[in-house]
Scaffold this active site. Sequence first.
Site, PDB file in Angstrom:
ATOM      1  CB  SER A 117      -0.958   0.022   1.199  1.00  0.00           C
ATOM      2  OG  SER A 117      -0.255   0.043   2.419  1.00  0.00           O
TER       3      SER A 117
ATOM      4  CE  LYS B  55      -2.780   1.578   5.108  1.00  0.00           C
ATOM      5  NZ  LYS B  55      -2.256   1.133   3.811  1.00  0.00           N
TER       6      LYS B  55
END
Length: 358
Positions: free
Chosen positions: A250, A295
């Site tokens: 990611s 996140k």
Amino acid sequence: MLASTLMLIALLCAGVLIPVPYAEMSPGPTVNTLGDHDGEPVLQITGHKTYQAGGHLNMTTVRVTSADFRMNLVEAVYGWLDPDTKVVPHDTLYPAGTTEEQSSQQNAEEFSQSQESAKVAALKELGIPVKSWVIVATVVKDSPAEGRLHAGDVIKAVDGTAVRQPSDVAKLVTKHKAGQNVVFTVVPAKEQAAAEKAHRTATATRDVTLTTKASDDSGPKRAVVGISAGTDHTFPFTIDIKLADVGGPSAGLMFALGIYDKLTPGDLTGGKFVAGTGTIDDNGTVGPIGGIEMKTIGARDKGAQYFLTPADNCAAAAKDTPSGLTLVKVKTIGDALGALKDIRSGNTAALPTCTTKG
């Protein structure tokens, strides 16, 4: 009262002792790809002119419980009540039968591949040529290819048809029926490595004939030889990404942007604090990731003002956006660079922001 007290104690004990099939996700560390980590630059480029980059282009992470961690009912309830954590089914993070060692290995491989793709995407965006070729990425144990093909072998052709991208290999193999022969033309990994070291093109090819077998996975029945194909690259100069204890794919987008920033004059961010996430492929396409809500929380807690968000994650991220954080939708590295141009110029009204519809 005594009976109620004893019942409460029994319930609490049961809650602590009874395992439940869940795992927990929470915000992990964020790291500025333009800065240092553990005393050394995250991005180290040699053999090409670089520029001092300011501001923040932070990659973000998610902290998850381990594969062998067994959550109890009390921990699950606490996690459900905590807005900064997310409790998910254990199999969502670790498919049935996955061990901690297997999960760590997969994360490490995905992280390594994301770094390679980030380099390729950034250099392509800059118009800097990168040599690429298709390789044997993995060989399945007890398969027709075991001992005949090896990880790192360069696949030049299958049945005489040139291979230009990894997907070509499967297409050519599955034209056969199980039990038929297929011929791979390859450059052995050792020859390829020696050629790269000597800065020459490897030419010593050999033909390897394999007998296909029927697939035994959950997909449609097809002929297979027991390999997965990937891509390897030769870069015109050295780009090292120094970041330990991180796994998964990611961080690809933020690594690519950091590399681009260091190879171009000026600051991509205009001194602003930008964070983000997203996988990236060799062509610069940004893909979705897991744990987006965690996140964005981690990024905002660190001080981020803008968060580059994969388009496919926008709807989920927009449902609970941390106060003061602007979610910017991106589909490609080009989208991200365009958004950064608007951010540093103050033209934030033009930013493609995320909504609950995407």
